[in-house]
Write an enzyme that holds these catalytic residues in place. Structure first.
Site, PDB file in Angstrom:
ATOM      1  N   GLU A 161       0.794  -1.246   0.000  1.00  0.00           N
ATOM      2  CA  GLU A 161       0.000   0.000   0.000  1.00  0.00           C
ATOM      3  C   GLU A 161       0.822   1.290   0.000  1.00  0.00           C
ATOM      4  OE1 GLU A 161      -2.782  -0.258   3.234  1.00  0.00           O
ATOM      5  OE2 GLU A 161      -3.720  -2.058   2.428  1.00  0.00           O
ATOM      6  N   GLU A 268      -5.944 -10.869  -0.988  1.00  0.00           N
ATOM      7  CA  GLU A 268      -6.801 -10.624   0.187  1.00  0.00           C
ATOM      8  C   GLU A 268      -8.264 -10.550  -0.243  1.00  0.00           C
ATOM      9  OE1 GLU A 268      -5.392  -7.264   2.500  1.00  0.00           O
ATOM     10  OE2 GLU A 268      -3.304  -7.709   2.010  1.00  0.00           O
TER      11      GLU A 268
HETATM   12  C1  XIL Z   1      -5.972  -6.204   8.576  1.00  0.00           C
HETATM   13  C2  XIL Z   1      -6.268  -7.342   9.538  1.00  0.00           C
HETATM   14  O1  XIL Z   1      -7.160  -8.247   8.917  1.00  0.00           O
HETATM   15  C3  XIL Z   1      -6.865  -6.789  10.807  1.00  0.00           C
HETATM   16  O2  XIL Z   1      -7.021  -7.800  11.787  1.00  0.00           O
HETATM   17  C4  XIL Z   1      -5.976  -5.681  11.377  1.00  0.00           C
HETATM   18  O3  XIL Z   1      -6.580  -5.080  12.485  1.00  0.00           O
HETATM   19  C5  XIL Z   1      -5.692  -4.615  10.319  1.00  0.00           C
HETATM   20  O4  XIL Z   1      -5.149  -5.229   9.171  1.00  0.00           O
HETATM   21  N1  XIL Z   1      -4.815  -4.692   3.874  1.00  0.00           N
HETATM   22  C6  XIL Z   1      -3.797  -5.509   4.312  1.00  0.00           C
HETATM   23  C7  XIL Z   1      -3.996  -6.373   5.498  1.00  0.00           C
HETATM   24  O5  XIL Z   1      -2.756  -5.600   3.645  1.00  0.00           O
HETATM   25  O6  XIL Z   1      -2.813  -6.567   6.231  1.00  0.00           O
HETATM   26  C8  XIL Z   1      -5.066  -5.794   6.400  1.00  0.00           C
HETATM   27  O7  XIL Z   1      -5.297  -6.726   7.453  1.00  0.00           O
HETATM   28  C9  XIL Z   1      -6.321  -5.495   5.626  1.00  0.00           C
HETATM   29  C10 XIL Z   1      -6.055  -4.485   4.559  1.00  0.00           C
END
Ligand code: XIL
Length: 361
Positions: A161, A268
């Site tokens: 990101e 994701e």
């Molecule tokens: C999220 C987790 O799922 C949560 O438990 C945590 O509180 C915040 O992060 N993008 C990403 C992930 O790359 O690492 C994130 O994961 C969600 C968004």
């Protein structure tokens, strides 16, 4: 009129048909998503500690998935909260689960503006750490983590990101960027490659199929690669909703990224039941949202659209990972119902749609 004999034969045939039919159905459900997709890509899941300690959940993971990502436990801030403090327990448990069960592990993630080792950016006088100090610390962190899991991690999300969605600057104006410019991206990949030259190294981001952001990601990766930075993969997070992104946008992004890399992972995936999308850490928890029949149908249809595009690009996509095991685990909250399994670990309509994929509907 049927004789007693013909009646018996008829009943016997009927019974056999019914039994074989259900046996077939059972055999089919006995195989997991990973099996039906074996000629396309590996199927992954992001896990928390409960998922890899509860026997029922462990069995479900082993049946359905052949790639794992640690949801939080391998993030830098969690592993390395202070310069001389390391917390390995959670990450080690996940890595051991993978080792014991022959499941591939995606490393997530080495550098992200959130859940980061913020101490790295401050010197002992409380001032911003110089480039020299910051990069020395970053290198040590990356080398330590990557080497520890080298035997089991096949791909790392090295930088997560770093691009901005639609603001005036292409780069996210994080503290990392403000202090160290885009050199933090280049250096992170360099250090990861030094530590494990055979790992696939990904740049990972959300909203990666939106045209503005897609072009920003594309331009950054292209520029880095031209400067010799070893980026071998692009991760499209895939935090979608039941209305979008469109199949056309996902298709166009995959085609464009495939010009630069030969490995794309959908890192994701989830499909929430409202109009929000992306990886931003503020979102609605869908507090009053019931999973109605019509939402279930829209969700199944969106999963089917996405998988149709992923299947079309199987030459470049080598993994699709769901972000969490079931709705009850979802980072988006159970009332957004974003996954293939409900909070009781039961497969939803979307599960069957993805598994018994039918290109005609
Ligand atoms: C999220 C987790 O799922 C949560 O438990 C945590 O509180 C915040 O992060 N993008 C990403 C992930 O790359 O690492 C994130 O994961 C969600 C968004």
């Amino acid at each position: 009129m049927m004789t007693y004999h013909t009646k018996r034969t008829f009943l016997f045939v009927l019974l056999t048909l019914l039994l074989t039919g259900s046996a077939n159905a059972q055999t089919h459900e006995a195989v997991g998503l990973k099996d039906v997709y074996r000629n396309y890509f590996t199927i992954g899941v992001a896990v928390n500690q409960r998922n890899v300690t509860d026997p029922t959940q462990m069995a479900l993971i082993k049946k359905e998935f052949n790639s794992i990502t640690a949801e939080n436990d391998m993030k830098s801030g969690s592993l390395h909260p202070k310069e001389d403090v390391w917390r390995w327990q959670g990450a080690d448990r996940i890595a051991n689960f993978c080792r014991q069960n022959g499941i591939k592990l995606r490393g997530h993630c080495l550098v992200w503006h959130a859940q980061f080792c913020d101490w790295m950016m401050t010197d002992k006088n409380g001032r911003p750490a110089s480039k020299r100090l910051f990069f020395k610390r970053l290198r040590k962190h990356i080398h330590t983590v990557v080497k520890r899991y080298k035997d089991v991690v096949y791909a790392w999300d090295v930088v997560n990101e770093a691009m901005d969605d639609g603001g005036p600057s292409a780069y996210r104006q994080s503290q990392l960027y403000k202090l160290y410019g885009d050199e933090f991206i280049a250096k992170a990949f360099k250090y990861a490659h030094e530590a494990d030259p055979s790992a696939l190294l990904f740049y990972n981001d959300y909203n990666a199929s939106m045209p503005t952001k897609r072009d920003r990601i594309y331009n950054m990766v292209k520029k880095m690669q031209a400067a010799g930075v070893p980026i071998t993969g692009i991760g499209m997070q895939g935090h979608c909703n039941i209305y979008g992104p469109s199949a056309q946008d996902v298709d166009a992004a995959l085609t464009k990224y495939a010009e630069l890399v030969s490995h794309i992972h959908i890192t994701e995936l989830d499909v929430r039941c409202n109009k929000e999308m992306g990886g931003q850490l503020q979102f609605s928890k869908g507090d009053t949202q019931q999973m109605t029949d019509s939402l279930a149908a829209l969700q199944a249809a969106q999963y089917a659209r996405l998988f149709q595009v992923f299947r079309n690009h199987k030459d470049v996509i080598d993994n699709v990972t769901f972000w969490n095991l079931c709705d009850g685990d979802s980072w988006l909250g159970v009332n957004n119902h974003p996954l293939l399994f409900d909070e009781h670990l039961q497969p939803k309509r979307a599960y069957y749609k993805v598994k018994h994929f039918n290109p005609n509907n």
